[in-house]
Scaffold this active site. Structure first.
Site, short mmCIF file in Angstrom:
data_model
loop_
_atom_site.label_atom_id
_atom_site.label_comp_id
_atom_site.label_asym_id
_atom_site.label_seq_id
_atom_site.Cartn_x
_atom_site.Cartn_y
_atom_site.Cartn_z
N SER A 2 0.83 -1.20 0.00
CA SER A 2 0.00 0.00 0.00
C SER A 2 0.86 1.25 0.00
O SER A 2 1.93 1.30 0.62
CB SER A 2 -0.89 0.00 1.24
OG SER A 2 -1.53 1.25 1.43
N LYS B 207 -7.90 -0.44 -9.82
CA LYS B 207 -8.56 -1.07 -8.67
C LYS B 207 -9.77 -0.24 -8.27
O LYS B 207 -9.64 0.93 -7.92
CB LYS B 207 -7.58 -1.17 -7.50
CG LYS B 207 -8.15 -1.69 -6.19
CD LYS B 207 -7.07 -1.73 -5.13
CE LYS B 207 -7.57 -2.23 -3.80
NZ LYS B 207 -8.42 -1.23 -3.11
N THR C 230 -5.54 2.83 -7.43
CA THR C 230 -6.86 2.90 -6.81
C THR C 230 -7.64 4.06 -7.43
O THR C 230 -7.20 5.20 -7.38
CB THR C 230 -6.74 3.07 -5.30
OG1 THR C 230 -6.09 1.91 -4.76
CG2 THR C 230 -8.10 3.23 -4.65
N TYR D 11 -1.95 5.91 -5.40
CA TYR D 11 -2.95 6.96 -5.57
C TYR D 11 -2.35 8.05 -6.45
O TYR D 11 -1.14 8.24 -6.47
CB TYR D 11 -3.36 7.57 -4.22
CG TYR D 11 -4.12 6.64 -3.32
CD1 TYR D 11 -5.49 6.47 -3.46
CD2 TYR D 11 -3.47 5.92 -2.33
CE1 TYR D 11 -6.20 5.62 -2.63
CE2 TYR D 11 -4.16 5.06 -1.49
CZ TYR D 11 -5.52 4.91 -1.65
OH TYR D 11 -6.22 4.05 -0.83
N HIS E 289 -13.19 -1.51 -2.40
CA HIS E 289 -12.29 -0.96 -1.37
C HIS E 289 -12.60 -1.56 0.00
O HIS E 289 -12.57 -0.86 1.02
CB HIS E 289 -12.43 0.57 -1.32
CG HIS E 289 -11.19 1.29 -0.89
ND1 HIS E 289 -10.45 2.06 -1.76
CD2 HIS E 289 -10.55 1.38 0.30
CE1 HIS E 289 -9.42 2.59 -1.11
NE2 HIS E 289 -9.46 2.18 0.15
#
Length: 375
Positions: free
Chosen positions: A108, A239, A158, A132, A263
């Protein structure tokens, strides 16, 4: 301690006793009324097996691949934030668990271990980086360059987070990282008070919600995905796709993969559980990119249903966190072992011996509404 757990639920129950309230609520909670959080798991029960019998299942091969990387079984570790709230070595423990079983790991952006630390400590793990898109594109590009330099094989972008979903427990707790932890990929920009970037602490919200509001770009569009493709040769997986229409747009932009995801039910409550969204995405894509799934996987039967319905692999998040909280790397590894072994048993009881066969035999998994319609 991990050896006493025989299923994922055992780990979840034990982890709830070991984690403090701040961490437990952050890990387990969903958005607003948590309808989708519940349905992510329960929806799997509406998909039913129609097994073949009298098949030779002495030898079962669970091997698969993701974007050309071979994995021993189609269960990978999803990107989850702040793993060091669960175990001392956090994401390093998770990566070691994946590596020990020859499967994949996703780091992440909001990890408590850095991009470089994973490479240094677990150099052989098959690894991807979850990204991100930030308002400051330089921040995004720097993360991409670090991932490239450190042997990450793909970017998982994401796309369902223009802002953070409303999570009541985090607001009540005014969620913050413990004082000894920071978001390691942004360590030079964080404060000691809450572990998040400077100037985003709020008396009303969680520190993470304020962080997202201050730095994540809410104007994210397909143009940004196209921009990413101009700055890197790493494959890009999006995603957060849940519909056929969005899947077709993704294909039009030549992405390498789609991760069917809501999510972890932490963004918009009331969306489809991922297993119910999967078939329409697979049908729309029609083999033009790889399709994966996360959300609600709690046993090997769930894995088999997702793979039979067209997922190339599944990614598990919360179960790994429960494993970490119980016994660090060994706990995370045991969770993967349990899911792998249950998946293998399910394949044998379905009368299939390979992933190809699991996906090619007609109607091994069907929705119960089709069965009821016959009555």
């Amino acid at each position: 301690m991990a050896d006493k757990c025989i299923c994922v639920k055992d780990f979840e129950i034990l982890a709830a006793k070991r984690l403090d309230k701040n961490a437990l609520d952050y890990y387990k909670s969903g958005a607003t009324d948590e309808q989708t959080l519940k349905e992510n798991c329960t929806a799997f029960k509406s998909w039913r097996f129609q097994p073949q019998v009298l098949r030779d299942v002495l030898n079962v091969n669970m091997e698969s691949s993701v974007l050309g990387s071979k994995i021993a079984f189609p269960i990978c570790i999803a990107p989850t934030a702040m793993n060091k709230m669960a175990s001392h070595d956090g994401e390093i423990d998770s990566a070691k668990a994946a590596n020990s079983l020859s499967t994949g790991f996703v780091l992440s952006s909001w990890a408590t271990s850095s991009i470089e630390e994973i490479t240094t400590n677990v150099p052989d793990v098959i690894r991807w980086f979850q990204l991100y898109v930030y308002k400051d594109k330089t921040v995004t590009e720097n993360l991409v360059r670090r991932a490239e330099r450190n042997g990450y094989r793909a970017l998982i972008v994401t796309v369902d987070t223009p802002l953070l979903g409303k999570r009541y427990q985090d607001t009540r707790n005014k969620f913050a990282l413990p004082s000894n932890l920071t978001l390691k990929n942004f360590e030079n920009e964080t404060t000691k008070e809450d572990g998040f970037p400077k100037g985003v602490k709020s008396a009303r919200e969680s520190g993470l919600a304020e962080y997202v509001a201050s730095l994540i770009d809410p104007s994210l569009s397909w143009e940004d995905i196209d921009w990413l493709k101009t700055i890197t040769d790493l494959p890009i997986i999006v995603k957060g796709i849940l519909t056929a229409e969005m899947a077709l747009e993704a294909v039009d932009h030549n992405i390498a993969g789609i991760l069917v995801s809501n999510h972890g039910a932490r963004q918009l409550d009331g969306v489809l559980p991922t297993i119910n969204a999967l078939p329409q995405v697979v049908k729309a894509v029609d083999g033009r990119c790889e399709v994966y799934l996360d959300g609600g996987i709690r046993n090997g039967g769930d894995v088999a249903k997702a793979i039979a319905l067209g997922a190339k692999a599944v990614f598990v998040g919360r179960p790994i966190l429960w494993g970490l909280a119980c016994d660090g790397k060994r706990g995370a590894q045991r969770v993967l072992e349990i899911l792998r072994d249950e998946f293998g048993v399910t394949m044998k009881l379905l009368g299939v011996t390979s992933i190809v066969e699991l996906q090619s035999v007609h109607d091994l998994v069907i929705h119960e509404s089709r069965i009821l319609s016959r009555l």
